[in-house]
Design an enzyme around this catalytic site. Structure first.
Site, PDB file in Angstrom:
ATOM      1  N   LYS A 180      60.222  18.476  35.180  1.00 14.54           N
ATOM      2  CA  LYS A 180      59.684  19.838  35.105  1.00 14.54           C
ATOM      3  C   LYS A 180      60.599  20.873  35.761  1.00 14.54           C
ATOM      4  O   LYS A 180      60.896  21.905  35.183  1.00 14.54           O
ATOM      5  CB  LYS A 180      58.311  19.896  35.797  1.00 14.54           C
ATOM      6  CG  LYS A 180      57.156  19.305  35.024  1.00 14.54           C
ATOM      7  CD  LYS A 180      55.875  19.533  35.828  1.00 14.54           C
ATOM      8  CE  LYS A 180      54.658  18.983  35.120  1.00 14.54           C
ATOM      9  NZ  LYS A 180      53.421  19.236  35.896  1.00 14.54           N
ATOM     10  N   LYS A 232      45.792  19.994  49.428  1.00 17.10           N
ATOM     11  CA  LYS A 232      46.366  19.191  48.359  1.00 17.10           C
ATOM     12  C   LYS A 232      45.315  18.179  47.923  1.00 17.10           C
ATOM     13  O   LYS A 232      44.401  17.843  48.677  1.00 17.10           O
ATOM     14  CB  LYS A 232      47.614  18.454  48.849  1.00 17.10           C
ATOM     15  CG  LYS A 232      48.554  18.004  47.748  1.00 17.10           C
ATOM     16  CD  LYS A 232      49.420  19.151  47.232  1.00 17.10           C
ATOM     17  CE  LYS A 232      50.446  18.679  46.229  1.00 17.10           C
ATOM     18  NZ  LYS A 232      51.376  19.738  45.828  1.00 17.10           N
ATOM     19  N   GLY A 287      63.763  20.138  37.559  1.00 15.45           N
ATOM     20  CA  GLY A 287      65.199  19.874  37.504  1.00 15.45           C
ATOM     21  C   GLY A 287      65.884  20.435  36.279  1.00 15.45           C
ATOM     22  O   GLY A 287      66.975  21.020  36.380  1.00 15.45           O
TER      23      GLY A 287
END
Length: 367
Positions: A192, A89, A194
């Site tokens: 984005k 990440k 939901g």
């Protein structure tokens, strides 16, 4: 002074075990304003893959803690998604609304390229496919690109689809039917992921209650689905009479107070790192609330961008994301058999795959 190794070995989400990262890289380019951290947790299954989060962290310590948590979660997510990829990440420290520029993104791309393929990047909070196109001008190890540039486009498409598959599995395990028809689902965060999840829920016949700090995001959903109910905030949502709670905003949604207040029988959402601290998964189990581990059900996005590495095909990626339903059911069954919360069962399955496949990759091939 930032204690990288001290933070790296703290107990982080997923809840079991301790994080021991292979590599943490601090990236700085003063002229463009780039201040970024790339964390590679584990490459037992293959090169690490995880998105780039662009966020105005309070300080470097907070950014480091976040990237260590997120990269570890990506290792587990990729393992249970059946991908031959490790966990990584990146975070860029700053406000994307004011600090993002071509120069900054290209400088970041140079740092990604310098890792020689140990880390593939993609989109996350604060970054978009168009940004990845710019990063890709300096790096070969970029996914989540725009469709026009041969990429998978917006990864929230299959993230939301995968969450819906996980929710179907939770409904099957709890109610004996995989449909959400007639169930009342509370969605926290309609950005984005939901808002796309709500599309699936409405199509399946669920009743939807939602909240979001952005009035614009709420209105977008209301225009598309006027029948949804809107409540003021997460406090009201989590205390509402709902069957399913779907946290789809930032992490840490499930803390002690929230779990005590919840009236839902299922928790299944798209947010990362939903458990505020180790032990919350047991609190949920003790209250009879079924928790669908976040990194299992929200893995559709990484499945989508991972497919891009070797040439993207949406049908193939969607078929793999559909398997999240079966994986989630398998985790619920393992949890029941072993007498542990689903989060613990999921961790064990992921760790077993990393260990077994990682060992096989140690077989010498003679070159």
């Amino acid at each position: 002074m930032t204690d990288v190794f001290g933070l790296s070995h703290k107990d982080t989400s997923p809840a079991s075990g301790q994080a021991k990262h292979e590599q943490v890289i601090f990236c700085s380019d003063e002229r463009s304003g780039l201040h970024a951290i790339i964390a590679i947790y584990n490459t037992a299954l293959g090169p690490s893959l995880g998105g780039t989060r662009f966020y105005p962290y309070e300080n470097e310590q907070a950014a480091l803690a976040d990237v260590l948590n997120l990269s570890r979660a990506m290792a587990y997510k990729n393992a249970l998604a059946g991908l031959d990829l490790g966990g990584g990440k990146a975070v860029i420290i700053g406000d994307p609304a004011t600090g993002k520029s071509e120069a900054l993104l290209r400088a970041y791309g140079r740092f990604v390229q310098s890792l020689g393929g140990r880390y593939f990047t993609a989109c996350d909070v604060g970054t978009y496919s168009e940004d990845m196109d710019i990063v890709a001008r300096e790096s070969s190890y970029v996914t989540g690109r725009t469709v026009a540039n041969g990429g998978a486009g917006d990864s929230s498409i299959l993230t939301a689809y995968g969450v819906f598959q996980g929710m179907r599995a939770a409904a099957e395990h709890t109610y004996g039917a995989s449909s959400l028809r007639g169930r009342r689902v509370g969605v926290e965060g309609v950005g984005k992921v939901g808002h796309r999840l709500i599309d699936h829920l409405v199509e399946d016949g669920a009743e939807v209650v939602l909240c979001d700090v952005s009035e614009q995001a709420v209105e977008r959903v209301r225009r598309r689905h006027p029948q949804v109910e809107v409540v003021a905030d997460r406090l009201e949502l989590t205390g509402a009479d709902i069957d399913v709670y779907a946290p789809c905003a930032l992490g840490g949604a499930l803390d002690d107070d929230t779990v005590a207040r919840l009236r839902a029988t299922i928790v299944c959402g798209g947010a990362n790192n939903q458990l505020a601290h180790p032990g919350v998964e047991k609190e949920l189990a003790d209250r009879g609330i079924l928790y669908a581990p976040d990194y299992v059900v929200n893995s559709g996005g990484v499945i989508q961008v991972a497919d891009e590495i070797h040439g993207f095909n949406m049908d193939r990626a969607r078929a793999k994301a559909t398997q999240i339903y079966d994986t989630t059911l398998k985790i619920f069954a393992a949890a029941a058999e072993d007498g542990v919360p689903p989060a613990v069962a999921a961790d064990r399955l992921a760790e077993r795959r990393m260990s077994e496949v990682g060992r096989i990759r140690g077989i010498w091939l003679g070159h």
